[in-house]
Design a protein around this motif. Structure first.
Motif, PDB file in Angstrom:
ATOM      1  N   LYS A  58       0.830  -1.204   0.000  1.00  0.00           N
ATOM      2  CA  LYS A  58       0.000   0.000   0.000  1.00  0.00           C
ATOM      3  C   LYS A  58       0.865   1.255   0.000  1.00  0.00           C
ATOM      4  CE  LYS A  58      -3.922  -2.114   2.381  1.00  0.00           C
ATOM      5  NZ  LYS A  58      -4.740  -2.154   3.609  1.00  0.00           N
ATOM      6  N   ARG A  98     -10.468   0.343  -9.867  1.00  0.00           N
ATOM      7  CA  ARG A  98     -11.043  -0.409  -8.739  1.00  0.00           C
ATOM      8  C   ARG A  98      -9.945  -1.106  -7.941  1.00  0.00           C
ATOM      9  NH1 ARG A  98     -15.421  -2.316  -6.422  1.00  0.00           N
ATOM     10  NH2 ARG A  98     -15.499  -4.453  -5.651  1.00  0.00           N
ATOM     11  N   SER A 146      -7.800   1.630  -6.112  1.00  0.00           N
ATOM     12  CA  SER A 146      -8.543   2.352  -5.078  1.00  0.00           C
ATOM     13  C   SER A 146      -8.789   1.473  -3.856  1.00  0.00           C
ATOM     14  CB  SER A 146      -9.868   2.876  -5.633  1.00  0.00           C
ATOM     15  OG  SER A 146     -10.692   1.810  -6.063  1.00  0.00           O
ATOM     16  N   LEU A 147      -9.041   0.170  -4.083  1.00  0.00           N
ATOM     17  CA  LEU A 147      -9.223  -0.745  -2.956  1.00  0.00           C
ATOM     18  C   LEU A 147      -7.931  -0.904  -2.168  1.00  0.00           C
ATOM     19  CD1 LEU A 147     -11.418  -3.553  -4.556  1.00  0.00           C
ATOM     20  CD2 LEU A 147     -12.107  -1.933  -2.779  1.00  0.00           C
ATOM     21  N   HIS A 183      -7.177   3.047  -0.566  1.00  0.00           N
ATOM     22  CA  HIS A 183      -8.248   3.870  -0.007  1.00  0.00           C
ATOM     23  C   HIS A 183      -7.904   4.284   1.427  1.00  0.00           C
ATOM     24  CE1 HIS A 183     -12.205   5.211   1.292  1.00  0.00           C
ATOM     25  NE2 HIS A 183     -12.533   5.254   0.007  1.00  0.00           N
ATOM     26  N   ASP A 213      -9.560   4.551   3.976  1.00  0.00           N
ATOM     27  CA  ASP A 213     -10.184   3.714   5.009  1.00  0.00           C
ATOM     28  C   ASP A 213      -9.459   2.382   5.184  1.00  0.00           C
ATOM     29  OD1 ASP A 213     -12.061   5.663   5.342  1.00  0.00           O
ATOM     30  OD2 ASP A 213     -13.588   4.698   4.107  1.00  0.00           O
ATOM     31  N   LYS A 214      -8.575   2.064   4.208  1.00  0.00           N
ATOM     32  CA  LYS A 214      -7.900   0.765   4.234  1.00  0.00           C
ATOM     33  C   LYS A 214      -6.444   0.848   4.719  1.00  0.00           C
ATOM     34  CE  LYS A 214     -11.411  -1.299   2.174  1.00  0.00           C
ATOM     35  NZ  LYS A 214     -12.234  -2.333   2.850  1.00  0.00           N
ATOM     36  N   PHE A 227      -5.286   8.926  -3.287  1.00  0.00           N
ATOM     37  CA  PHE A 227      -6.607   8.496  -3.738  1.00  0.00           C
ATOM     38  C   PHE A 227      -7.269   9.578  -4.577  1.00  0.00           C
ATOM     39  CE2 PHE A 227     -11.215   8.020  -3.226  1.00  0.00           C
ATOM     40  CZ  PHE A 227     -11.378   6.717  -3.689  1.00  0.00           C
ATOM     41  N   ASP A 228      -7.132  10.826  -4.143  1.00  0.00           N
ATOM     42  CA  ASP A 228      -7.705  11.946  -4.886  1.00  0.00           C
ATOM     43  C   ASP A 228      -7.080  12.050  -6.274  1.00  0.00           C
ATOM     44  OD1 ASP A 228      -9.355  14.415  -5.005  1.00  0.00           O
ATOM     45  OD2 ASP A 228      -7.407  15.406  -5.101  1.00  0.00           O
ATOM     46  N   LYS A 236      -8.361   9.207  -8.460  1.00  0.00           N
ATOM     47  CA  LYS A 236      -9.750   9.453  -8.880  1.00  0.00           C
ATOM     48  C   LYS A 236      -9.806  10.469 -10.018  1.00  0.00           C
ATOM     49  CE  LYS A 236     -14.295  10.220  -6.795  1.00  0.00           C
ATOM     50  NZ  LYS A 236     -15.000  10.541  -5.527  1.00  0.00           N
TER      51      LYS A 236
END
Length: 213
Positions: free
Chosen positions: A23, A58, A61-62, A65, A67-68, A78-79, A82
């Protein structure tokens, strides 16, 4: 049994550490990718179908993210991811990017004085040069766009000032006309007073000049 549990805990900790490493590495890669190249940010080659763009977004982002992962740079990465997906999913923006990439390739071919069927064009070395040339083309395009936008804003500013000056001129004219109309009676009365005073003065002079009988 206790040893088995310990082994499982160690393996779970290693898996978690490896996952966090992946990550962090991906977040770093995204943030270091060239900002104007959406393909580079998503780690895709130009010309891929839309389905590949969606699938890659996908997956990425997973992985990153906010939250991860607890990585503080995750929201920025992430921004950026996107926004890159948004560019590639927008037909006009993607076409503009594809044109810049194609221009970079042709510029390299001309600089090297190659033909379009030169075998060097499929090498990894050329791919690296192509991506670097693409950066220069995208930067030039961005600077040109900003310059045009600045000129446009300056022109709009001049037009706005011109309109405002014309409005002020019309306003002053209306105020002048209103003021002139409002003092109309005063000017008429002043003229009448002046005329009456003059007639009285002339009458006095006539009486003085008249012979005594």
């Amino acid at each position: 049994m206790a040893d088995d549990n310990e082994d499982k805990d160690v393996l779970a900790a290693l898996d978690k550490e490896a996952s966090e490493y992946l990550k962090d590495a991906e977040i770093s890669r995204i943030l270091n990718a060239f900002k104007l190249d959406a393909y580079a940010i998503l780690d895709l080659k130009p010309g891929v179908p839309e389905s590949d763009i969606k699938a890659q977004f996908r997956r990425k982002s997973l992985l990153i993210h906010p939250d991860k992962t607890s990585n503080p740079q995750a929201p920025d990465a992430f921004d950026r991811l996107k926004k890159a997906q948004g560019v590639l999913m927008d037909e006009k923006l993607r076409e503009r990017l594809d044109e810049a990439i194609a221009d970079a390739r042709m510029l390299l071919i001309r600089e090297k004085k190659w033909t379009v069927d030169n075998p060097e064009l499929v090498t990894d070395e050329f791919a690296v040069e192509w991506r670097e040339k693409t950066k220069h083309v995208l930067i030039d395009n961005e600077l040109r766009k900003r310059k045009q936008l600045k000129a446009q804003m300056a022109e709009e500013g001049r037009e706005k000032r011109k309109v405002e000056e014309e409005m002020d001129a019309r306003k002053r004219k209306r105020e002048s006309e209103v003021a002139w109309e409002e003092t109309r009676d005063q000017r008429i009365n002043s003229w009448r007073d002046f005329k009456t005073k003059g007639e009285k003065e002339r009458s006095k002079k006539k009486k003085k000049m008249a012979p005594i009988g």
